[in-house]
Structures are given as structure tokens and as C-alpha cells.
Write an enzyme that holds these catalytic residues in place. Structure first.
Site, PDB file in Angstrom:
ATOM      1  CG  HIS A 233      -1.870   1.108   1.337  1.00  0.00           C
ATOM      2  ND1 HIS A 233      -1.511   2.372   1.747  1.00  0.00           N
ATOM      3  CD2 HIS A 233      -3.200   1.159   1.072  1.00  0.00           C
ATOM      4  CE1 HIS A 233      -2.576   3.154   1.724  1.00  0.00           C
ATOM      5  NE2 HIS A 233      -3.605   2.439   1.320  1.00  0.00           N
ATOM      6  NE  ARG A 275      -5.650  -0.824  -1.225  1.00  0.00           N
ATOM      7  CZ  ARG A 275      -6.790  -1.415  -0.871  1.00  0.00           C
ATOM      8  NH1 ARG A 275      -6.785  -2.683  -0.489  1.00  0.00           N
ATOM      9  NH2 ARG A 275      -7.926  -0.754  -0.913  1.00  0.00           N
ATOM     10  CE  LYS A 278      -8.154  -2.333  -4.029  1.00  0.00           C
ATOM     11  NZ  LYS A 278      -9.507  -2.882  -3.816  1.00  0.00           N
ATOM     12  CG  ASP A 281      -7.410   8.994  -3.199  1.00  0.00           C
ATOM     13  OD1 ASP A 281      -7.322  10.233  -3.111  1.00  0.00           O
ATOM     14  OD2 ASP A 281      -7.940   8.301  -2.323  1.00  0.00           O
ATOM     15  CB  CYS A 283      -4.671  11.498  -0.579  1.00  0.00           C
ATOM     16  SG  CYS A 283      -4.924   9.715  -0.631  1.00  0.00           S
ATOM     17  CE1 TYR A 284      -2.553   6.134  -1.116  1.00  0.00           C
ATOM     18  CE2 TYR A 284      -4.468   6.227  -2.552  1.00  0.00           C
ATOM     19  CZ  TYR A 284      -3.851   5.759  -1.409  1.00  0.00           C
ATOM     20  OH  TYR A 284      -4.533   4.935  -0.541  1.00  0.00           O
ATOM     21  CG  ASP A 331     -10.699  10.054  -4.173  1.00  0.00           C
ATOM     22  OD1 ASP A 331      -9.974   9.886  -5.161  1.00  0.00           O
ATOM     23  OD2 ASP A 331     -11.272   9.119  -3.602  1.00  0.00           O
ATOM     24  CG  ASP A 338     -11.543  15.389   1.991  1.00  0.00           C
ATOM     25  OD1 ASP A 338     -10.328  15.431   2.276  1.00  0.00           O
ATOM     26  OD2 ASP A 338     -12.018  14.582   1.171  1.00  0.00           O
ATOM     27  CG  HIS A 341      -8.656  13.848  -0.626  1.00  0.00           C
ATOM     28  ND1 HIS A 341      -9.619  13.295   0.186  1.00  0.00           N
ATOM     29  CD2 HIS A 341      -8.081  12.828  -1.303  1.00  0.00           C
ATOM     30  CE1 HIS A 341      -9.631  11.980  -0.006  1.00  0.00           C
ATOM     31  NE2 HIS A 341      -8.706  11.666  -0.898  1.00  0.00           N
TER      32      HIS A 341
END
Length: 402
Positions: A233, A275, A278, A281, A283-284, A331, A338, A341
Site C-alpha cells: 500500500h 494499491r 485500485k 486518488d 492524496c497519493y 479525491d 475535504d 485531500h
């Protein structure tokens, strides 16, 4: 063929999509995300190029005023919907204040003092910070509180930290537990070592057996899972690599397989997934590039090498697909904004902008920043995610206090 989300959802639900007649839920979600992202890119690319150049491409401006309004409003007042985050209140302080610092701004004396006083009430009598006043001390909220106080800076904020909590969280097996009798995982190891490093209390007792534990969490894919046997992850990979860097044991990891796993996580959307297989996103944008830059720094004598991720297209994803026009980040398209993020999208943008910089004191070039230079964000420390100058002042303070 690019269609609206409503049209795609309808065709999927009716079972009449010809391209993929029998999709799994994951395939359906991926197809919808790709459609949203590529529609945004297509609309942008089809816009008037001359107008884009003349206006410095306003659609790729981060809109500082709107970001600050969103963040300042959240710091002063949160609505009833945030009651579910009652045990995460130091995190909200960190996400907001770090985002403000990345934008090169700070809060007024009243907000600063209120934040210090609030976090003081979250701190337990034996050190460590809970999610709110009177709550159990926890490594996660302790990390958020410490980073918040480092971001605020100054003697009042930094001297308020009780440094006697971490040793109680050390497990005989080498790792750390997130709280008394709590779970042990890679995240807890990073939180503890990051705090110890920045507070200048890192020693042999805290690091004993830690490298062995992190090593046991590296998976067959090359990434790092939360605990032995777990799936690789991005967040845990960052935590594991950063921990090993802070205790100077990085070379014990299989760095070739780790790099191989990481470089395959930037998808066709140009954002990152956390991952294998997936969804992308925002945040990554922070977690994944930082792992790559740390690895590149280990392999190269000079940081001024080509990053192993597409830094400009990563910025493109974040600004066009994750940024909300009213302020804040999300995201992915279709999701609400939010503070979490917003924090990690801005942190990731900073990393992407500075990815080509030779060292921490070298500012990025115009060509390294998507949009105008007005998008330039403050440089973050790769292992702690606090703005570099705040980190330097904290290190000076705690070395003086030793």
C-alpha cells in the site's frame, strides 16, 4: 467515446454497454473515472490555446484566495457533519495549517494561540495527544499535533510538547503500538520515529529491532504492507521507507523491487493509485512521488535527475481533476472536497514542483511548475511533510533544548 457520467451509469446499469458487456464492479468504477478524467482533459485541450497563454491558463491556477478562504473558514468553524471526526481534531488542525503554510501564509496571533491551547488540552498528563480533550493518547494524533505545533513554530508552540510518550509505545518485537494495548503496524513505526526525529529524542532504544520489523512487511510486489502478510500500500510504503531512512537502514530493503512497484502506480489518468488495480486518488499525489524521490536520492549522487514519475502531468491531474473551483481539493472528479485531500494534494503539488530541484535551497524553474509561477508552493520536508523552514526552526529549537 466520451459521455456524461449519467449516460455511462445508465448504460452500465441497464447492461447495454457494448464495449464491456460483463464488467465487474471494479471495472465499472474504473471506466467511469477514466471517462470523467478524459472528458476534463479533452475539454481543457479543446479550449482556446491563445486565451490560455494570454491568461497564463487560469484553469491551471490554484486560486490561492479561494484556497485560503476555504481553509481559514474551516479553522474557525466546522459544521455538524464533522462530528464523526471528533477523535481526529488534531488531524484537522494539521491538514488545515499545513495547507496554509504550503501556500506561504500563516494565521493571526489569536488563531495561533487558540490552536496551541486546544492541543494542550488534547495532551495527556504523561505525554502524547488524543483525538480531543480527555481522549486516549494515540500516536496518529500525536504526530498530527506535533506537526501542527512545528508548523506554527515559536517557543510557545514548541515548548508545549511533552516528549515522554513514545517509549511506552515501543513493542519488544521491534515495532510500535499506536496506543496502550493497541495494534502494531508500519504506520505506528513511522509516526513514532518521525516524532522522535523532529523532537531530537531518537536513540538506540527506540530503533532496536525496528528495521527487522519493517523488512518483514515488504511484499512480493516490492511495496510495503501495513503489517507482515498484508498487501502493499502506498501510504504504508511511504511510512516504511521514511522510517528506514530516518534510522539509516534503507539499504536493507529490496530497493529494486520497491522502485519497480512504485513506478507502476501512476496510471493513465496521470494521478496515482494506492494499491495495485485500485482507483486513482488525489492524496497519493503526496505519498507515491515522495517514495520515488527518496529512492532516486539513494541511487543518485545528485537530486537534479529526471524524476521517475511524470511531474507535470501529475500537477495537471491534481489541478484539473482534484481541485474544486470554490476552493479545496478532492479525491477524484465526482467526489466532495475535504481538508485531508486538500492537504495531501497541495503537499504533492509541492513535491512535483520541486522534484527537479538540485537541493532543498534551489527553487523550481518556471518549466517545473504547471501554470504560472504564482502556483509555486513552499518546499516540504520529504520525510516529515512539514514546510522546510518550519522544520529547520524546530530542529534548531529541540537541539538547543537537549
Amino acid at each position: 467515446v466520451i459521455r456524461t457520467r449519467a449516460q455511462l451509469e445508465s448504460s452500465v446499469e441497464d447492461g447495454v454497454m457494448e464495449e464491456l458487456p460483463s464488467m465487474t464492479v471494479s471495472q465499472r468504477d474504473q471506466f467511469l473515472v477514466l471517462n470523467d478524467v478524459f472528458r476534463i482533459y479533452s475539454d481543457f485541450d479543446a479550449s482556446d490555446i491563445a486565451t490560455q497563454i494570454f491568461t497564463c491558463c487560469s484553469r491551471v491556477e490554484i486560486q490561492r484566495d479561494k484556497q485560503l478562504d476555504y481553509l481559514m473558514n474551516g479553522l474557525r468553524h466546522l459544521g455538524p457533519s464533522f462530528s464523526s471526526l471528533d477523535a481526529n481534531r488534531p488531524w484537522i488542525c494539521y491538514w488545515i495549517l499545513h495547507s496554509i503554510a504550503l501556500l506561504g501564509e500563516s494565521v493571526d496571533d489569536e488563531l495561533e494561540n487558540n490552536t496551541i491551547d486546544f492541543l494542550g488540552r488534547c495532551q495527556g498528563p504523561d505525554g502524547g495527544y488524543g483525538g480531543g480533550p480527555g481522549q486516549l493518547a494515540h500516536l496518529a494524533t500525536s504526530y498530527a499535533a506535533v506537526n501542527t505545533l512545528v508548523t506554527l513554530g515559536g517557543d510557545k508552540a514548541l515548548s508545549s510538547i511533552n516528549r515522554c510518550f513514545l517509549r511506552r509505545m515501543k513493542d519488544p518485537d521491534g515495532g510500535f503500538r499506536v496506543h496502550d494495548m493497541g495494534e502494531m503496524d508500519v504506520r505506528a513505526c513511522y509516526l513514532a520515529i518521525s516524532i522522535a526525529s523532529i523532537l531530537n529524542i531518537l536513540d538506540d532504544e527506540l530503533t532496536r529491532g525496528l528495521g527487522d520489523y519493517i523488512l518483514s512487511c515488504q511484499t512480493y510486489e516490492g511495496g510495503i504492507g501495513g503489517e507482515p502478510g498484508s498487501e502493499a500500500h502506498a501510504g504504508n510504503t511511504y511510512c516504511g521507507l521514511a522510517t528506514m531512512a530516518l534510522i539509516t537502514e534503507v539499504d536493507r530493503l529490496n530497493l529494486d523491487s520497491l522502485m519497480n512497484w512504485i513506478v507502476h502506480q501512476q496510471g493513465v489518468e496521470r494521478g496515482f493509485q494506492g494499491r495495485t488495480n485500485k482507483l486513482v486518488d488525489g492524496c497519493y499525489t503526496f505519498w507515491q512521488p515522495l517514495v520515488q524521490l527518496n529512492l532516486v536520492a539513494l541511487f543518485e549522487d545528485c537530486r537534479r535527475v529526471q524524476p521517475v514519475f511524470d511531474s507535470l502531468n501529475l500537477q495537471r491531474y491534481v489541478i484539473l481533476c482534484s481541485m474544486v473551483p470554490e476552493g479545496g481539493f478532492r479525491d477524484k472528479p465526482g467526489k466532495p472536497r475535504d481538508f485531508y485531500h486538500t492537504c495531501y494534494c497541495l503537499s504533492g503539488l509541492s513535491v512535483a514542483q520541486h522534484a527537479w530541484s538540485k537541493d532543498k535551497d534551489t527553487p523550481p524553474l518556471n518549466s517545473d511548475i504547471l501554470g504560472s509561477y504564482a502556483n509555486h508552493l513552499e518546499h516540504v520536508h520529504l520525510l516529515h511533510n512539514v514546510v522546510m523552514d518550519r522544520y529547520n526552526k524546530a530542529i534548531e529549537f529541540f537541539h538547543r533544548e537537549a
